[in-house]
Design an enzyme around this catalytic site. Structure first.
Site, PDB file in Angstrom:
ATOM      1  N   THR A 197     -58.492 -50.800 -33.732  1.00 43.45           N
ATOM      2  CA  THR A 197     -58.425 -51.658 -32.539  1.00 43.45           C
ATOM      3  C   THR A 197     -58.561 -50.750 -31.320  1.00 43.45           C
ATOM      4  O   THR A 197     -59.654 -50.445 -30.895  1.00 43.45           O
ATOM      5  CB  THR A 197     -57.115 -52.481 -32.500  1.00 43.45           C
ATOM      6  OG1 THR A 197     -55.994 -51.612 -32.671  1.00 43.45           O
ATOM      7  CG2 THR A 197     -57.107 -53.532 -33.588  1.00 43.45           C
ATOM      8  N   LYS A 223     -54.097 -47.250 -39.389  1.00 44.31           N
ATOM      9  CA  LYS A 223     -54.594 -47.470 -38.041  1.00 44.31           C
ATOM     10  C   LYS A 223     -53.410 -47.590 -37.101  1.00 44.31           C
ATOM     11  O   LYS A 223     -52.315 -47.994 -37.496  1.00 44.31           O
ATOM     12  CB  LYS A 223     -55.479 -48.715 -37.965  1.00 44.31           C
ATOM     13  CG  LYS A 223     -54.820 -50.049 -38.250  1.00 44.31           C
ATOM     14  CD  LYS A 223     -54.110 -50.669 -37.068  1.00 44.31           C
ATOM     15  CE  LYS A 223     -55.009 -50.725 -35.864  1.00 44.31           C
ATOM     16  NZ  LYS A 223     -54.199 -50.969 -34.626  1.00 44.31           N
ATOM     17  N   THR A 234     -44.765 -48.948 -39.299  1.00 44.74           N
ATOM     18  CA  THR A 234     -45.646 -48.442 -38.266  1.00 44.74           C
ATOM     19  C   THR A 234     -47.094 -48.892 -38.437  1.00 44.74           C
ATOM     20  O   THR A 234     -47.897 -48.223 -39.071  1.00 44.74           O
ATOM     21  CB  THR A 234     -45.592 -46.911 -38.171  1.00 44.74           C
ATOM     22  OG1 THR A 234     -44.234 -46.517 -38.065  1.00 44.74           O
ATOM     23  CG2 THR A 234     -46.323 -46.419 -36.955  1.00 44.74           C
ATOM     24  N   GLU A 321     -52.227 -43.713 -27.791  1.00 42.85           N
ATOM     25  CA  GLU A 321     -52.990 -44.184 -26.629  1.00 42.85           C
ATOM     26  C   GLU A 321     -52.802 -43.247 -25.442  1.00 42.85           C
ATOM     27  O   GLU A 321     -51.696 -43.090 -24.925  1.00 42.85           O
ATOM     28  CB  GLU A 321     -52.572 -45.608 -26.283  1.00 42.85           C
ATOM     29  CG  GLU A 321     -53.022 -46.596 -27.351  1.00 42.85           C
ATOM     30  CD  GLU A 321     -52.411 -47.978 -27.214  1.00 42.85           C
ATOM     31  OE1 GLU A 321     -52.912 -48.901 -27.880  1.00 42.85           O
ATOM     32  OE2 GLU A 321     -51.441 -48.131 -26.456  1.00 42.85           O
ATOM     33  N   ASN A 450     -53.310 -50.062 -21.955  1.00 41.74           N
ATOM     34  CA  ASN A 450     -52.519 -51.252 -22.248  1.00 41.74           C
ATOM     35  C   ASN A 450     -52.584 -52.297 -21.148  1.00 41.74           C
ATOM     36  O   ASN A 450     -52.395 -53.487 -21.407  1.00 41.74           O
ATOM     37  CB  ASN A 450     -51.076 -50.847 -22.542  1.00 41.74           C
ATOM     38  CG  ASN A 450     -50.956 -50.249 -23.931  1.00 41.74           C
ATOM     39  OD1 ASN A 450     -50.940 -50.960 -24.929  1.00 41.74           O
ATOM     40  ND2 ASN A 450     -50.903 -48.931 -24.004  1.00 41.74           N
ATOM     41  N   SER A 455     -58.775 -57.449 -22.061  1.00 41.98           N
ATOM     42  CA  SER A 455     -60.073 -57.555 -21.411  1.00 41.98           C
ATOM     43  C   SER A 455     -61.112 -56.746 -22.150  1.00 41.98           C
ATOM     44  O   SER A 455     -62.241 -57.117 -22.202  1.00 41.98           O
ATOM     45  CB  SER A 455     -60.006 -57.094 -19.954  1.00 41.98           C
ATOM     46  OG  SER A 455     -59.568 -55.757 -19.896  1.00 41.98           O
TER      47      SER A 455
END
Length: 455
Positions: A197, A223, A234, A321, A450, A455
């Site tokens: 993702t 992932k 997790t 991230e 995040n 979007s």
């Protein structure tokens, strides 16, 4: 060897069906960020009897891969750990029931795992459970086609992506019907890419180890890049192995391994609704089933699984991230494993510690502060602390016997903090136990990723 539920025109590098093309996608590591390519395997050693595949079925609007299947050519012993989030997603509820029923009946049931990315099927009510059931049925139908005989009731499902949206079930069912699975490295990589993702690279690992008289193999896909914090499995992950292990010992081995791997990582302190980690053992490489908890074979298997899962979980942290650092927090000299892990977790989840690493600031007081408020009783005059660089060069000792080692060598600290891998080691001086946590720094990009997720 490629297995397909229906003939495929491979010369077109695509799949055809229901009047639409299921797009071919590249597995070339060069399409991913340069600094992540070193973590993407170019070859693999995969367990006997397992196949994998991935495709795009239309869940993701951007056309990226969003459907994966893992398949065993025989029934398996399966164990799993799930999120402790009380809003657990429909796939979690469904899979838990399948595994519990198989465990109670002492039967090998699971034959396949179907995974979609782009939609979490979480907080979707009764319809979400019905959709998870239908997604599993699509997997059962695929197994039936691959076997050439009827099969029902043993496909696990996993979903990841946006919460609160219904699954596009027709697209997933049609995608499962047409997906190819195979034992080649490229097919496993396709499955890994389809799990992604906000991940920036696919997370795939394989290994061969010797257990007793048998050589067994493990392959794992996971992932995750955010919503990662302990006390669950997790995000999504599946380990396939051709070892033969009894249900009880597989459950025990997974619990032990998860505590030292997927439940020992933290990126942002959030806990997903969908977290699942499963181990699927089909016994294809083993002469006998591991059934004795005190046997050398079981202890070797448990250690191999733990090491494998720790490395697999580490890939998740490396893709946190916005992350720029891979930080290992090691706490030794504790009275118990629980105490060591509690101190390590407190350090690893501190936003002040994580932002200091991002800023390459040797603010060691933040680390020591976290040790102090962890809730574990200490004898502060026994505490030692040091930072170890990832290149294996000499560490920087910061605290010894509870006393700061002043003045701090700021130049050496700067050299260490510029590296991608850093180990923080804390010695409590109270006992024989130790634990590790794996985390990353917290950067500006984490907020940006995040803030723009939907979007």
């Amino acid at each position: 060897m490629l297995l397909s539920a229906r003939p495929v025109q491979r010369s077109f590098q695509s799949f055809r069906g229901f009047g639409r093309r299921l797009a071919y996608f590249s597995t070339d590591a060069k399409q991913f960020p340069v600094n992540k390519q070193k973590f993407i395997p170019q070859t693999g050693t995969y367990p006997q009897g397992f196949s994998a595949g991935g495709s795009h079925c239309g869940v993701k609007k951007n056309g990226k891969p969003d459907l994966a299947v893992l398949f065993s050519d025989r029934p398996t012993t399966t164990s799993a750990v799930f999120t402790t989030n009380q809003f657990c997603a429909a796939p979690v509820q469904f899979d838990r029931q399948i595994i519990n029923e198989a465990r109670l009946a002492n039967k090998q049931v699971v034959r396949a795992v179907v995974v979609n990315s782009g939609c979490a099927n979480a907080v979707t009510g009764k319809q979400g459970l019905l959709d998870a059931q239908e997604m599993s049925k699509a997997g059962d139908q695929l197994v039936s086609k691959l076997d050439g005989k009827p099969y029902t009731g043993g496909t696990l499902v996993m979903s990841t992506g946006v919460i609160g949206q219904a699954l596009p079930l027709d697209k997933i069912s049609q995608g499962v019907e047409r997906i190819q699975v195979g034992s080649e490295h490229d097919m496993w990589m396709r499955a890994a890419i389809a799990h992604m993702t906000t991940d920036t690279f696919p997370k795939l690992l394989s290994r061969e180890v010797t257990i007793g008289q048998s050589k067994i193999r493990m392959a794992g896909i996971t992932k995750g890049a955010g919503m990662i914090h302990p006390n669950m499995a997790t995000l999504l992950g599946t380990v396939c192995t051709d070892a033969a292990v009894s249900q009880k010992l597989l459950d025990d081995a997974l619990a032990y391994a998860v505590a030292r791997s997927f439940n020992a990582i933290s990126i942002d302190g959030d806990m997903s609704t969908n977290d699942t980690i499963a181990v699927i053992a089909n016994g294809a490489a083993s002469r006998s089933v591991i059934e004795d908890a005190k046997s050398e074979e079981f202890l070797a298997f448990r250690e191999a699984l733990t090491s494998f899962m720790a490395e697999l979980a580490g890939l998740v942290v490396r893709d946190g991230e916005g992350a720029t650092k891979f930080i290992t927090v090691e706490v030794a000299g504790a009275k118990s494993f629980a105490d060591a892990k509690k101190v390590a977790s407190t350090i690893a989840t501190s936003s002040l510690v994580k932002t200091a690493f991002y800023g390459q600031d040797a603010n060691w007081g933040r680390i020591l502060c976290a040790v102090g408020y962890s809730g574990v009783p200490l004898e502060t005059n026994k505490v030692n602390m040091a930072m170890h660089p990832g290149d294996g060069s000499s560490p920087l000792v910061l605290v010894k016997g509870g006393e700061p080692q002043l003045p701090v060598d700021e130049d050496r600290a700067s050299e260490i903090l510029k590296q991608e891998d850093v180990l923080v080691r804390v010695e409590l001086g109270l006992g024989p136990e130790s634990a590790r946590m794996y985390t990353c720094d917290l950067s500006h990009d984490y907020v940006s990723i995040n803030a723009d997720y939907r979007s």
